[in-house]
Design an enzyme around this catalytic site. Structure first.
Site, PDB file in Angstrom:
ATOM      1  N   LYS A   1     -35.870 -12.960 -27.113  1.00  0.00           N
ATOM      2  CA  LYS A   1     -35.544 -13.394 -25.745  1.00  0.00           C
ATOM      3  C   LYS A   1     -36.812 -13.426 -24.896  1.00  0.00           C
ATOM      4  O   LYS A   1     -37.097 -14.395 -24.221  1.00  0.00           O
ATOM      5  CB  LYS A   1     -34.500 -12.437 -25.155  1.00  0.00           C
ATOM      6  CG  LYS A   1     -34.072 -12.787 -23.765  1.00  0.00           C
ATOM      7  CD  LYS A   1     -32.937 -11.900 -23.288  1.00  0.00           C
ATOM      8  CE  LYS A   1     -32.701 -12.127 -21.807  1.00  0.00           C
ATOM      9  NZ  LYS A   1     -31.625 -11.302 -21.257  1.00  0.00           N
TER      10      LYS A   1
ATOM     11  N   GLU B   1     -26.353   0.704 -26.539  1.00  0.00           N
ATOM     12  CA  GLU B   1     -27.376   0.229 -25.602  1.00  0.00           C
ATOM     13  C   GLU B   1     -26.708  -0.168 -24.290  1.00  0.00           C
ATOM     14  O   GLU B   1     -27.308  -0.107 -23.226  1.00  0.00           O
ATOM     15  CB  GLU B   1     -28.169  -0.952 -26.198  1.00  0.00           C
ATOM     16  CG  GLU B   1     -29.535  -1.121 -25.550  1.00  0.00           C
ATOM     17  CD  GLU B   1     -30.426  -2.143 -26.250  1.00  0.00           C
ATOM     18  OE1 GLU B   1     -30.138  -3.355 -26.133  1.00  0.00           O
ATOM     19  OE2 GLU B   1     -31.414  -1.743 -26.895  1.00  0.00           O
TER      20      GLU B   1
ATOM     21  N   LYS C   1     -41.533   2.575 -25.954  1.00  0.00           N
ATOM     22  CA  LYS C   1     -42.379   1.391 -26.172  1.00  0.00           C
ATOM     23  C   LYS C   1     -43.773   1.615 -25.576  1.00  0.00           C
ATOM     24  O   LYS C   1     -44.791   1.345 -26.212  1.00  0.00           O
ATOM     25  CB  LYS C   1     -41.765   0.160 -25.493  1.00  0.00           C
ATOM     26  CG  LYS C   1     -40.634  -0.501 -26.239  1.00  0.00           C
ATOM     27  CD  LYS C   1     -40.276  -1.802 -25.529  1.00  0.00           C
ATOM     28  CE  LYS C   1     -38.912  -2.314 -25.942  1.00  0.00           C
ATOM     29  NZ  LYS C   1     -38.469  -3.471 -25.154  1.00  0.00           N
TER      30      LYS C   1
ATOM     31  N   HIS D   1     -15.330   8.544 -49.628  1.00  0.00           N
ATOM     32  CA  HIS D   1     -15.916   9.473 -50.596  1.00  0.00           C
ATOM     33  C   HIS D   1     -17.192  10.116 -50.064  1.00  0.00           C
ATOM     34  O   HIS D   1     -18.003  10.635 -50.827  1.00  0.00           O
ATOM     35  CB  HIS D   1     -16.170   8.746 -51.918  1.00  0.00           C
ATOM     36  CG  HIS D   1     -14.889   8.258 -52.519  1.00  0.00           C
ATOM     37  ND1 HIS D   1     -14.124   9.023 -53.350  1.00  0.00           N
ATOM     38  CD2 HIS D   1     -14.202   7.102 -52.331  1.00  0.00           C
ATOM     39  CE1 HIS D   1     -13.034   8.346 -53.685  1.00  0.00           C
ATOM     40  NE2 HIS D   1     -13.056   7.180 -53.076  1.00  0.00           N
TER      41      HIS D   1
ATOM     42  N   GLU E   1     -42.592  -5.692 -32.337  1.00  0.00           N
ATOM     43  CA  GLU E   1     -42.184  -5.813 -33.752  1.00  0.00           C
ATOM     44  C   GLU E   1     -42.082  -7.283 -34.153  1.00  0.00           C
ATOM     45  O   GLU E   1     -42.594  -7.701 -35.199  1.00  0.00           O
ATOM     46  CB  GLU E   1     -40.815  -5.145 -33.980  1.00  0.00           C
ATOM     47  CG  GLU E   1     -40.807  -3.637 -33.851  1.00  0.00           C
ATOM     48  CD  GLU E   1     -40.554  -3.161 -32.424  1.00  0.00           C
ATOM     49  OE1 GLU E   1     -40.776  -3.946 -31.464  1.00  0.00           O
ATOM     50  OE2 GLU E   1     -40.150  -2.001 -32.264  1.00  0.00           O
TER      51      GLU E   1
ATOM     52  N   GLY F   1     -29.546  -9.510 -24.594  1.00  0.00           N
ATOM     53  CA  GLY F   1     -29.929  -9.570 -26.011  1.00  0.00           C
ATOM     54  C   GLY F   1     -28.770  -9.231 -26.941  1.00  0.00           C
ATOM     55  O   GLY F   1     -28.496  -9.925 -27.914  1.00  0.00           O
ATOM     56  N   ARG F   2     -28.063  -8.138 -26.629  1.00  0.00           N
ATOM     57  CA  ARG F   2     -26.979  -7.699 -27.529  1.00  0.00           C
ATOM     58  C   ARG F   2     -25.712  -8.531 -27.354  1.00  0.00           C
ATOM     59  O   ARG F   2     -24.706  -8.272 -28.016  1.00  0.00           O
ATOM     60  CB  ARG F   2     -26.706  -6.211 -27.313  1.00  0.00           C
ATOM     61  CG  ARG F   2     -26.454  -5.815 -25.877  1.00  0.00           C
ATOM     62  CD  ARG F   2     -26.580  -4.300 -25.699  1.00  0.00           C
ATOM     63  NE  ARG F   2     -26.448  -3.879 -24.310  1.00  0.00           N
ATOM     64  CZ  ARG F   2     -27.458  -3.800 -23.451  1.00  0.00           C
ATOM     65  NH1 ARG F   2     -28.675  -4.168 -23.812  1.00  0.00           N
ATOM     66  NH2 ARG F   2     -27.258  -3.376 -22.207  1.00  0.00           N
TER      67      ARG F   2
HETATM   68  O1  F6P Z   1     -34.791  -2.615 -27.659  1.00  0.00           O
HETATM   69  C1  F6P Z   1     -34.717  -3.230 -26.428  1.00  0.00           C
HETATM   70  C2  F6P Z   1     -34.484  -4.703 -26.501  1.00  0.00           C
HETATM   71  O2  F6P Z   1     -34.883  -5.211 -25.283  1.00  0.00           O
HETATM   72  C3  F6P Z   1     -33.039  -5.082 -26.809  1.00  0.00           C
HETATM   73  O3  F6P Z   1     -32.219  -5.017 -25.726  1.00  0.00           O
HETATM   74  C4  F6P Z   1     -33.246  -6.455 -27.320  1.00  0.00           C
HETATM   75  O4  F6P Z   1     -32.096  -6.921 -27.975  1.00  0.00           O
HETATM   76  C5  F6P Z   1     -34.417  -6.239 -28.229  1.00  0.00           C
HETATM   77  O5  F6P Z   1     -35.236  -5.333 -27.527  1.00  0.00           O
HETATM   78  C6  F6P Z   1     -35.195  -7.470 -28.594  1.00  0.00           C
HETATM   79  O6  F6P Z   1     -35.736  -8.096 -27.481  1.00  0.00           O
HETATM   80  P1  F6P Z   1     -36.303  -9.567 -27.566  1.00  0.00           P
HETATM   81  O7  F6P Z   1     -35.173 -10.471 -27.954  1.00  0.00           O
HETATM   82  O8  F6P Z   1     -36.836  -9.870 -26.203  1.00  0.00           O
HETATM   83  O9  F6P Z   1     -37.381  -9.598 -28.611  1.00  0.00           O
END
Ligand code: F6P
Length: 548
Positions: A214, A361, A512, A392, A220, A275-276
């Site tokens: 987003k 979240e 972060k 199990h 990452e 995002g979620r």
């Molecule tokens: O971990 C925080 C967060 O902002 C989530 O809410 C989001 O889904 C994720 O990081 C990824 O963010 P982006 O889509 O901006 O890479």
């Protein structure tokens, strides 16, 4: 930050409706589901609701009609109707970020209107959907080829959090509908192993990367995206290849361009999509590539059917409202700290992980919309595994442990993979588990079975463990959409009652920021001056000493 959108009382727990529930708990605490079922022979047919292909049986919760009445009164006192209307109206209910929360617009049919700052966003949504469909048809049909003219056979979606968990869950859930001659993989972790293993056996000339972010600034994702670009260039040896092998999904065109992806190959979405809550936006491009545009639209129709139900159904028939209120009851009045999500469907193996982000979240917050510390519990911990595997391993604790665990069982009447009587066995297990949790086995029943006296206590089951059962006919794209929307709205209801902002996620920021600083300290050639606590300093020094 703007003013909290809803007036708040001093505290939720001071409300007469909350107090009435606290008092009512005293009456329920000592009642057993055995007794409640015995007193009402039709309980299992009465305490159910159905919508958008989902049948919700909530009769195995520790509730009476009075509990439901009191919970509905609480919902009303917390202005649930007004809050639902505010979300659908496009009000900036994500108060701390001053954003509208309009994931419902992502699945609105073309003729509908959803306004953000006075602009109808539905045509924008469909413009992106149409572009996604055209692109996906080309890739699936072989019209979109790699740099050297070969067909795309592998799709790797790179993203994290909401830009990964929804797509990977949906891909696994709908695998039965997916192109079996294409490989789909998902890379999220910054651990280089994730990327290396994902590409190990792939040919870059046949591989398409979808970079999902987003913000397009997430460490990452950007790190993995750079690794992907390097891998691609190593294999194809030409910068021009990037245009055929990389597409982006983002709200941030500037950063996408900076990374070097042609904006022609970017699929957008908007800041009013959390995002979620984004798996049905362009973030779901990998889903569409896997199952095709028609199936993707069928999934959206399932989301929409549940949205309409949530918006219009009366409170006592409203699935997400009932489910959300029961979560409040279990969390705040029965003190159940966690919810086990137990899909009796192998294709839903990533569903608990997906729900963890959606629920935790969203509702893992400790202050109200006005920033005041809450004096009640908020979001419970979600976890789970598909049945029957969990039986199990951790079910022992649910049946006989000292904590009360609320459970959601999810199952389907028809299997997508008929194999002898295996589906009947699977479902028999699901029904048996919720029955055992609710009714248990008394000491007398154990004794009657001939168990020796010293083992009776060990073999008795108290029962009275609450559960919901969600049953649908078959796992289809439409059912999956309805199921996800059901949980999205349940989460909304819970957040509304707790009066928290379910749509921000400030709690991820501190880690972060610290990681950024620590990364610089770790990678520097000179011994850094460390200003952390003594534990963190020692760990960094030890790591620096032992790393290669
Ligand atoms: O971990 C925080 C967060 O902002 C989530 O809410 C989001 O889904 C994720 O990081 C990824 O963010 P982006 O889509 O901006 O890479």
């Amino acid at each position: 930050m703007g003013k909290a959108p809803f007036p708040e009382p001093k505290s939720l727990t001071q409300r007469p409706q909350w107090r009435a529930l606290t008092e009512h708990r005293g009456q329920i605490e000592h009642r057993h589901l055995r007794e409640l079922f015995a007193a009402d022979r039709s309980r299992g047919e009465r305490l159910v609701a159905e919508a958008a292909g989902l049948y919700l049986d909530f009769s195995k919760n520790r509730i009476t009609d009075e509990t439901l009445r009191l919970l509905q009164a609480l919902a009303e006192a917390c202005a649930i109707r007004e809050r639902i209307d505010a979300m659908f109206r496009g009000d900036k209910i994500n108060a701390t970020e001053q954003r509208a929360v309009l994931h419902v617009a992502l699945r609105a049919p073309p003729g509908e209107r959803f306004l953000v700052d006075g602009r109808n966003v539905v045509p924008d949504v469909h413009a992106v959907l149409d572009r996604m469909a055209a692109f996906s048809d080309r890739v699936r049909g072989g019209g979109w080829t790699g740099h050297d003219g070969r067909r795309i056979r592998n799709v790797i979606s790179i993203g994290i959090g909401g830009s990964d968990l929804g797509p990977v869950m949906a891909y696994e859930a709908l695998r039965n509908y997916s192109r079996r001659d294409m490989t789909f993989r998902f890379v999220s972790n910054v651990d280089g192993t994730a990327f290396s293993e994902a590409v190990r056996d792939l040919d870059p000339g046949e591989t398409l990367f979808i970079i999902c972010s987003k913000t397009f600034t997430t460490l990452e994702t950007l790190t993995n995206a750079h690794a992907a670009r390097a891998w691609c260039l190593r294999g194809l040896g030409d910068k021009k290849a990037i245009a055929r092998h990389f597409v982006a999904v983002s709200t941030n065109a500037d950063e996408v361009a900076k990374f070097g992806i042609d904006l022609e190959n970017m699929f957008g979405f908007w800041d009013w999509v959390g995002g979620r809550y984004s798996m049905d936006s362009a973030i779901g491009l990998s889903t569409m590539l896997a199952i095709g545009a028609d199936n993707f639209r069928a999934m959206l129709s399932g989301f929409h059917a549940m949205d309409e139900h949530f918006r219009n159904a009366p409170p006592d028939r409203n699935l997400p409202l009932l489910h959300g209120l029961l979560a409040i009851w279990n969390t705040n009045f029965l003190d159940a700290p966690t919810v086990a999500v137990l899909p009796y469907e192998q294709y839903l193996k990533r569903f608990p992980a997906y729900l963890q982000q959606l629920t935790m979240e969203s509702n893992g917050k400790h202050v109200t919309l006005a920033g005041e510390r809450v004096d009640y519990q908020t979001g419970p911990i979600y976890w789970g595994e598909p049945g029957t595997n969990g039986q199990h391993s951790f079910y022992q604790l649910i049946h006989q442990g000292t904590r009360l665990i609320a459970c959601d069982f999810i199952g389907f009447c028809q299997t997508l993979n008929p194999l002898g009587d295996q589906h009947d066995l699977l479902m028999a297990n699901m029904f048996a588990q919720s029955e055992a949790l609710a009714f248990g086995k008394t000491a007398d029943e154990v004794k009657a079975g001939g168990t020796s006296d010293e083992l009776v206590a060990h073999r008795a089951f108290e029962g009275n463990r609450p559960s919901n059962t969600i049953l649908a006919e078959k796992l289809t794209p439409r059912t999956l959409g309805a199921l996800v929307a059901f949980y999205e709205h349940s989460v909304f209801v819970q957040g509304a009652i707790w009066n928290i902002d379910s749509f921000d996620q400030w709690g991820v920021e501190l880690g972060k920021a610290l990681a950024k600083r620590t990364a610089d300290e770790i990678s520097g050639t000179n011994e850094p001056v460390l200003g952390h606590d003594s534990s963190t300093n020692a760990l960094i020094r030890r790591y620096r000493g032992l790393r290669k």
